[in-house]
Design a protein around this motif. Sequence first.
Motif, PDB file in Angstrom:
ATOM      1  N   VAL A   1      71.602 116.820  33.502  1.00  0.00           N
ATOM      2  CA  VAL A   1      72.325 117.832  32.729  1.00  0.00           C
ATOM      3  C   VAL A   1      71.495 118.237  31.522  1.00  0.00           C
ATOM      4  O   VAL A   1      70.783 117.415  30.930  1.00  0.00           O
ATOM      5  CB  VAL A   1      73.691 117.285  32.251  1.00  0.00           C
ATOM      6  CG1 VAL A   1      74.474 118.370  31.520  1.00  0.00           C
ATOM      7  CG2 VAL A   1      74.494 116.754  33.428  1.00  0.00           C
ATOM      8  N   SER A   2      71.564 119.502  31.153  1.00  0.00           N
ATOM      9  CA  SER A   2      70.913 119.981  29.935  1.00  0.00           C
ATOM     10  C   SER A   2      71.775 121.051  29.286  1.00  0.00           C
ATOM     11  O   SER A   2      72.538 121.746  29.960  1.00  0.00           O
ATOM     12  CB  SER A   2      69.514 120.528  30.229  1.00  0.00           C
ATOM     13  OG  SER A   2      69.587 121.641  31.098  1.00  0.00           O
ATOM     14  N   LEU A   3      71.630 121.149  27.983  1.00  0.00           N
ATOM     15  CA  LEU A   3      72.355 122.149  27.195  1.00  0.00           C
ATOM     16  C   LEU A   3      71.349 123.095  26.570  1.00  0.00           C
ATOM     17  O   LEU A   3      70.393 122.666  25.932  1.00  0.00           O
ATOM     18  CB  LEU A   3      73.183 121.462  26.108  1.00  0.00           C
ATOM     19  CG  LEU A   3      73.976 122.369  25.161  1.00  0.00           C
ATOM     20  CD1 LEU A   3      75.056 123.127  25.910  1.00  0.00           C
ATOM     21  CD2 LEU A   3      74.591 121.549  24.025  1.00  0.00           C
ATOM     22  N   GLU A   4      71.568 124.385  26.758  1.00  0.00           N
ATOM     23  CA  GLU A   4      70.712 125.419  26.180  1.00  0.00           C
ATOM     24  C   GLU A   4      71.539 126.235  25.196  1.00  0.00           C
ATOM     25  O   GLU A   4      72.512 126.876  25.572  1.00  0.00           O
ATOM     26  CB  GLU A   4      70.136 126.333  27.275  1.00  0.00           C
ATOM     27  CG  GLU A   4      69.181 125.650  28.242  1.00  0.00           C
ATOM     28  CD  GLU A   4      67.863 125.267  27.585  1.00  0.00           C
ATOM     29  OE1 GLU A   4      67.539 125.875  26.535  1.00  0.00           O
ATOM     30  OE2 GLU A   4      67.176 124.381  28.108  1.00  0.00           O
ATOM     31  N   MET A   5      71.153 126.175  23.914  1.00  0.00           N
ATOM     32  CA  MET A   5      71.874 126.898  22.878  1.00  0.00           C
ATOM     33  C   MET A   5      71.188 128.233  22.599  1.00  0.00           C
ATOM     34  O   MET A   5      69.964 128.308  22.492  1.00  0.00           O
ATOM     35  CB  MET A   5      71.930 126.071  21.597  1.00  0.00           C
ATOM     36  CG  MET A   5      72.579 124.702  21.775  1.00  0.00           C
ATOM     37  SD  MET A   5      74.289 124.796  22.345  1.00  0.00           S
ATOM     38  CE  MET A   5      75.052 125.639  20.948  1.00  0.00           C
ATOM     39  N   THR A   6      71.980 129.269  22.490  1.00  0.00           N
ATOM     40  CA  THR A   6      71.448 130.583  22.153  1.00  0.00           C
ATOM     41  C   THR A   6      71.163 130.636  20.656  1.00  0.00           C
ATOM     42  O   THR A   6      71.911 130.086  19.851  1.00  0.00           O
ATOM     43  CB  THR A   6      72.449 131.692  22.519  1.00  0.00           C
ATOM     44  OG1 THR A   6      73.684 131.456  21.826  1.00  0.00           O
ATOM     45  CG2 THR A   6      72.707 131.703  24.010  1.00  0.00           C
TER      46      THR A   6
ATOM     47  N   GLY B   1      83.688 115.569  37.539  1.00  0.00           N
ATOM     48  CA  GLY B   1      83.268 114.604  36.535  1.00  0.00           C
ATOM     49  C   GLY B   1      83.253 115.230  35.155  1.00  0.00           C
ATOM     50  O   GLY B   1      83.941 116.229  34.899  1.00  0.00           O
ATOM     51  N   THR B   2      82.453 114.666  34.282  1.00  0.00           N
ATOM     52  CA  THR B   2      82.372 115.119  32.899  1.00  0.00           C
ATOM     53  C   THR B   2      80.923 115.297  32.491  1.00  0.00           C
ATOM     54  O   THR B   2      80.070 114.455  32.817  1.00  0.00           O
ATOM     55  CB  THR B   2      83.043 114.112  31.948  1.00  0.00           C
ATOM     56  OG1 THR B   2      84.381 113.884  32.381  1.00  0.00           O
ATOM     57  CG2 THR B   2      83.078 114.641  30.519  1.00  0.00           C
ATOM     58  N   LEU B   3      80.655 116.380  31.769  1.00  0.00           N
ATOM     59  CA  LEU B   3      79.342 116.621  31.174  1.00  0.00           C
ATOM     60  C   LEU B   3      79.434 116.297  29.693  1.00  0.00           C
ATOM     61  O   LEU B   3      80.276 116.848  28.986  1.00  0.00           O
ATOM     62  CB  LEU B   3      78.922 118.083  31.370  1.00  0.00           C
ATOM     63  CG  LEU B   3      78.939 118.627  32.799  1.00  0.00           C
ATOM     64  CD1 LEU B   3      78.509 120.091  32.811  1.00  0.00           C
ATOM     65  CD2 LEU B   3      78.034 117.813  33.716  1.00  0.00           C
ATOM     66  N   ASN B   4      78.590 115.396  29.229  1.00  0.00           N
ATOM     67  CA  ASN B   4      78.617 114.956  27.835  1.00  0.00           C
ATOM     68  C   ASN B   4      77.319 115.327  27.126  1.00  0.00           C
ATOM     69  O   ASN B   4      76.231 115.169  27.697  1.00  0.00           O
ATOM     70  CB  ASN B   4      78.825 113.440  27.750  1.00  0.00           C
ATOM     71  CG  ASN B   4      80.153 113.010  28.340  1.00  0.00           C
ATOM     72  OD1 ASN B   4      81.175 113.615  28.065  1.00  0.00           O
ATOM     73  ND2 ASN B   4      80.130 111.976  29.161  1.00  0.00           N
ATOM     74  N   PHE B   5      77.449 115.782  25.882  1.00  0.00           N
ATOM     75  CA  PHE B   5      76.287 116.151  25.073  1.00  0.00           C
ATOM     76  C   PHE B   5      76.400 115.482  23.712  1.00  0.00           C
ATOM     77  O   PHE B   5      77.491 115.292  23.177  1.00  0.00           O
ATOM     78  CB  PHE B   5      76.202 117.672  24.911  1.00  0.00           C
ATOM     79  CG  PHE B   5      76.190 118.412  26.218  1.00  0.00           C
ATOM     80  CD1 PHE B   5      75.032 118.491  26.971  1.00  0.00           C
ATOM     81  CD2 PHE B   5      77.344 119.012  26.706  1.00  0.00           C
ATOM     82  CE1 PHE B   5      75.019 119.159  28.186  1.00  0.00           C
ATOM     83  CE2 PHE B   5      77.338 119.687  27.909  1.00  0.00           C
ATOM     84  CZ  PHE B   5      76.164 119.757  28.658  1.00  0.00           C
ATOM     85  N   ARG B   6      75.265 115.147  23.138  1.00  0.00           N
ATOM     86  CA  ARG B   6      75.250 114.443  21.864  1.00  0.00           C
ATOM     87  C   ARG B   6      75.673 115.349  20.709  1.00  0.00           C
ATOM     88  O   ARG B   6      76.366 114.923  19.792  1.00  0.00           O
ATOM     89  CB  ARG B   6      73.845 113.880  21.590  1.00  0.00           C
ATOM     90  CG  ARG B   6      73.409 112.853  22.621  1.00  0.00           C
ATOM     91  CD  ARG B   6      72.029 112.319  22.304  1.00  0.00           C
ATOM     92  NE  ARG B   6      71.552 111.442  23.356  1.00  0.00           N
ATOM     93  CZ  ARG B   6      71.808 110.155  23.429  1.00  0.00           C
ATOM     94  NH1 ARG B   6      72.544 109.592  22.495  1.00  0.00           N
ATOM     95  NH2 ARG B   6      71.344 109.422  24.420  1.00  0.00           N
TER      96      ARG B   6
ATOM     97  N   PRO C   1      68.979 117.298  26.603  1.00  0.00           N
ATOM     98  CA  PRO C   1      69.610 116.698  27.784  1.00  0.00           C
ATOM     99  C   PRO C   1      71.003 116.173  27.477  1.00  0.00           C
ATOM    100  O   PRO C   1      71.338 115.849  26.337  1.00  0.00           O
ATOM    101  CB  PRO C   1      68.646 115.557  28.139  1.00  0.00           C
ATOM    102  CG  PRO C   1      68.003 115.196  26.840  1.00  0.00           C
ATOM    103  CD  PRO C   1      67.880 116.478  26.077  1.00  0.00           C
ATOM    104  N   GLY C   2      71.794 116.064  28.513  1.00  0.00           N
ATOM    105  CA  GLY C   2      73.129 115.488  28.418  1.00  0.00           C
ATOM    106  C   GLY C   2      73.298 114.410  29.465  1.00  0.00           C
ATOM    107  O   GLY C   2      72.321 113.908  30.034  1.00  0.00           O
ATOM    108  N   ALA C   3      74.530 114.042  29.728  1.00  0.00           N
ATOM    109  CA  ALA C   3      74.835 112.999  30.696  1.00  0.00           C
ATOM    110  C   ALA C   3      75.997 113.444  31.563  1.00  0.00           C
ATOM    111  O   ALA C   3      76.909 114.133  31.105  1.00  0.00           O
ATOM    112  CB  ALA C   3      75.161 111.688  29.991  1.00  0.00           C
ATOM    113  N   PHE C   4      75.946 113.033  32.829  1.00  0.00           N
ATOM    114  CA  PHE C   4      77.021 113.346  33.773  1.00  0.00           C
ATOM    115  C   PHE C   4      77.707 112.051  34.170  1.00  0.00           C
ATOM    116  O   PHE C   4      77.046 111.066  34.515  1.00  0.00           O
ATOM    117  CB  PHE C   4      76.474 114.054  35.009  1.00  0.00           C
ATOM    118  CG  PHE C   4      77.457 114.139  36.138  1.00  0.00           C
ATOM    119  CD1 PHE C   4      78.549 114.994  36.061  1.00  0.00           C
ATOM    120  CD2 PHE C   4      77.313 113.358  37.281  1.00  0.00           C
ATOM    121  CE1 PHE C   4      79.470 115.066  37.098  1.00  0.00           C
ATOM    122  CE2 PHE C   4      78.221 113.434  38.315  1.00  0.00           C
ATOM    123  CZ  PHE C   4      79.306 114.290  38.228  1.00  0.00           C
TER     124      PHE C   4
END
Length: 253
Positions: free
Chosen positions: A182-187, A67-72, A78-81
């Motif tokens: 889904v979640s995105l963690e930025m360094t 599938g696809t992972l989408n982030f704003r 959080p993101g969307a799957f």
Amino acid sequence: MAAHRSRQILSFLLVIFVCFQTIGGTRKGDQRSNVDEFSGSVYSSDNSLTIEHSFESGSNSKFTTRGTLNFRSLKSGPGAFVQTTVLTAGEKRKLKELSRTEGLYKIRVPSKLGAPADNEEIQYVSTFTKACALVESRLSDHVTVHADQSGNVMGVSVLTLKGSCDQIEMESSSLNYFNTTVSLEMTVSAPVPETQVYVQRMEEEKVQKEKGSSADNRSFFAKYWMYIVPVVIFVMMSSGQQDSGGRGGGGGS
């Protein structure tokens, strides 16, 4: 009188017409905003990742699109799957077989946000989890993508809803769709030290240490003899002159 009453009726009908137009426009605007919000326009293709998975063991495992992972945006959150297709009967069979043999379920994503999955030169970041834990969780998992401020993916992790495996046989009908959060963690870049100032301080400390180590340890006389000797000579000469003057005075008497 009749003309006045007709004008009142026309005014009333006009007010009702305007009200209906306003309500209809508001509803259309609400529907349009909802469509804009949930049609995917909020998510940019530059902030998406194609996620692939494999039901095979070994180093040469074959991956297929999950599938696809989408982030704003490029911000932690959080993101969307979005699942591409339902799992086929063959994929379910492979996953259940992998679960029975305590094998590993693998996923991978491109190493750059927004990178096309069909690029042959693309590099991937991968991880794995127990296939039995995924099956017994009914395909419920959480995928976390770790990336830097430039969109480079540094790592990916997957955590199933159920961490243990109890060898429970699951029906194939419960393995159709992934229930993925889904979640995105930025360094965050650490503060850079002022190297030039630090080096300058180290050099100053080094000079001070060298000055301290080369301190003059001579005696007081060795240090200041050039001042003491003239004073001693002067005192001796003065004393000799006084003695000569005293003796000369005594002979004259």
